[in-house]
Design a protein around this motif. Structure first.
Motif, PDB file in Angstrom:
ATOM      1  N   GLY A 127       0.748  -1.209   0.071  1.00 53.81           N
ATOM      2  CA  GLY A 127      -0.159  -0.016   0.004  1.00 53.81           C
ATOM      3  C   GLY A 127       0.871   1.378  -0.081  1.00 53.81           C
ATOM      4  O   GLY A 127       0.517   2.334  -0.725  1.00 53.81           O
ATOM      5  N   LEU A 128       2.234   1.144   0.788  1.00 54.32           N
ATOM      6  CA  LEU A 128       2.994   2.436   0.876  1.00 54.32           C
ATOM      7  C   LEU A 128       3.415   2.650  -0.496  1.00 54.32           C
ATOM      8  O   LEU A 128       3.566   3.865  -1.109  1.00 54.32           O
ATOM      9  CB  LEU A 128       3.887   2.225   1.887  1.00 54.32           C
ATOM     10  CG  LEU A 128       4.887   3.242   2.365  1.00 54.32           C
ATOM     11  CD1 LEU A 128       4.102   4.720   2.602  1.00 54.32           C
ATOM     12  CD2 LEU A 128       5.903   3.042   3.243  1.00 54.32           C
ATOM     13  N   ASP A 129       4.017   1.283  -1.112  1.00 51.75           N
ATOM     14  CA  ASP A 129       4.654   1.533  -2.490  1.00 51.75           C
ATOM     15  C   ASP A 129       3.419   2.260  -3.307  1.00 51.75           C
ATOM     16  O   ASP A 129       4.106   2.935  -4.438  1.00 51.75           O
ATOM     17  CB  ASP A 129       4.973   0.234  -2.928  1.00 51.75           C
ATOM     18  CG  ASP A 129       6.266  -0.174  -2.216  1.00 51.75           C
ATOM     19  OD1 ASP A 129       6.917   0.377  -1.885  1.00 51.75           O
ATOM     20  OD2 ASP A 129       6.599  -1.689  -2.533  1.00 51.75           O
ATOM     21  N   ARG A 130       2.294   1.625  -3.482  1.00 49.57           N
ATOM     22  CA  ARG A 130       1.219   2.128  -4.374  1.00 49.57           C
ATOM     23  C   ARG A 130       0.960   3.679  -3.963  1.00 49.57           C
ATOM     24  O   ARG A 130       0.736   4.668  -5.039  1.00 49.57           O
ATOM     25  CB  ARG A 130       0.054   1.395  -4.202  1.00 49.57           C
ATOM     26  CG  ARG A 130      -1.301   1.715  -5.105  1.00 49.57           C
ATOM     27  CD  ARG A 130      -0.846   1.361  -6.532  1.00 49.57           C
ATOM     28  NE  ARG A 130      -0.827   0.151  -6.640  1.00 49.57           N
ATOM     29  CZ  ARG A 130      -0.786  -0.630  -7.553  1.00 49.57           C
ATOM     30  NH1 ARG A 130      -0.029  -0.091  -8.635  1.00 49.57           N
ATOM     31  NH2 ARG A 130      -0.848  -2.065  -7.625  1.00 49.57           N
ATOM     32  N   ALA A 131       1.030   4.160  -2.858  1.00 49.10           N
ATOM     33  CA  ALA A 131       0.798   5.668  -2.397  1.00 49.10           C
ATOM     34  C   ALA A 131       1.824   6.439  -3.000  1.00 49.10           C
ATOM     35  O   ALA A 131       1.578   7.473  -3.911  1.00 49.10           O
ATOM     36  CB  ALA A 131       0.800   5.748  -1.065  1.00 49.10           C
ATOM     37  N   PHE A 132       3.252   5.815  -2.988  1.00 49.94           N
ATOM     38  CA  PHE A 132       4.084   6.798  -3.612  1.00 49.94           C
ATOM     39  C   PHE A 132       4.087   6.700  -5.105  1.00 49.94           C
ATOM     40  O   PHE A 132       4.568   7.767  -5.905  1.00 49.94           O
ATOM     41  CB  PHE A 132       5.559   6.279  -3.193  1.00 49.94           C
ATOM     42  CG  PHE A 132       6.018   6.430  -2.018  1.00 49.94           C
ATOM     43  CD1 PHE A 132       6.072   7.971  -1.508  1.00 49.94           C
ATOM     44  CD2 PHE A 132       6.156   5.783  -0.758  1.00 49.94           C
ATOM     45  CE1 PHE A 132       6.449   8.338  -0.256  1.00 49.94           C
ATOM     46  CE2 PHE A 132       6.622   6.159   0.677  1.00 49.94           C
ATOM     47  CZ  PHE A 132       6.822   7.415   0.820  1.00 49.94           C
TER      48      PHE A 132
END
Length: 261
Positions: free
Chosen positions: A15-20
């Motif tokens: 999810g963090l990767d997708r947010a970035f």
């Protein structure tokens, strides 16, 4: 239990990767978009993009703008960037250096760095010439297209360079193919010489100069550059290189950096 925790941690990381990815996508697009448009263009599930966009909106990282539910980068990113600049002295110190270079040469002066596996202009001062040469600050450009790129990857081995630069980035704006081994040879030449100059690959009317700026440990952290009309750059090559080298040396020896070191 451990397996459940590992799975939850993995989901959070994804999810963090997708947010970035969403933030980087909006930065490159330079326009507000609807969440469903973002999802379609980055190839992500709509549900996860909507969830992340709402989270980023709640935290001020994204903001509604342009109507019809469009979102773009939020003002909190400005404050985060300001805090980073306050800690990272290079960008603040470069302002005076670029102003001096532009005044001394009358040419466009830039401070450039890597942004992931791309090149970007971080700071710029236009020269005094009626003929203006400008670049969008923060715009990502393939490394092989730039003079600075030959210096910014010089710390990598030949194979690491090939692994680092996307293969498609060796396709030049003219659609010509730059052989990776030719690029690597130019990297090694720039490394030996301590500078690189060439007629711009992106703009047929300009000549580009780049010298390295090093961090406290001696690694290349960025480059100082001049972008000049082609004839003027070739005619003043030695003087421009001398100005750039002196500016880079002075920047490496500024009092704030000596104190920090």
């Amino acid at each position: 239990m451990d397996a459940v925790q590992d799975e939850a941690a993995g989901k959070r990381a994804r999810g963090l990767d997708r947010a970035f990815e969403i933030l980087d996508f909006l930065r490159h697009k330079r326009q507000a978009l609807k969440p469903n448009e973002i999802a379609a263009q980055i190839g992500a599930p709509r549900s996860s993009v909507y969830e992340l966009v709402n989270l980023l909106l709640r935290n001020g990282i994204l903001e509604f703008t342009g109507g019809e539910g469009r979102v773009y980068l939020g003002r909190k990113l400005y404050f985060l960037g300001a805090a980073y600049e306050n800690h990272f002295d290079f960008t603040r110190e470069c302002e005076a250096t670029l102003e001096h270079l532009a005044d001394e040469t009358r040419e466009t002066a830039q401070f450039c760095m890597l942004d992931g596996n791309k090149y970007t202009v971080v700071r710029m001062r236009e020269g005094a010439r009626p003929f203006r040469i400008s670049t969008d600050i923060g715009q990502s450009v393939p490394i092989p297209w730039t003079a600075s790129g030959r210096l910014l990857v010089a710390h990598l081995s030949d194979q690491e360079i090939l692994n680092f630069i996307p293969p498609e980035d060796f396709r030049l704006p003219s659609s010509e193919w730059l052989e990776p081994q030719t690029f690597i040879a130019e990297v090694r030449h720039a490394e030996r010489e301590g500078f690189f100059t060439f007629n711009s690959i992106v703009d047929s009317f300009t000549h580009c100069f780049a010298v390295p700026v090093r961090d406290d440990e001696g690694h290349i952290a960025g480059t100082l550059c001049l972008v000049t009309p082609r004839d003027d750059g070739l005619a003043n090559r030695d003087r421009y290189l001398a100005c750039l080298k002196k500016a880079a040396a002075d920047l490496n020896q500024t009092p704030t950096r000596q104190k920090r070191a």
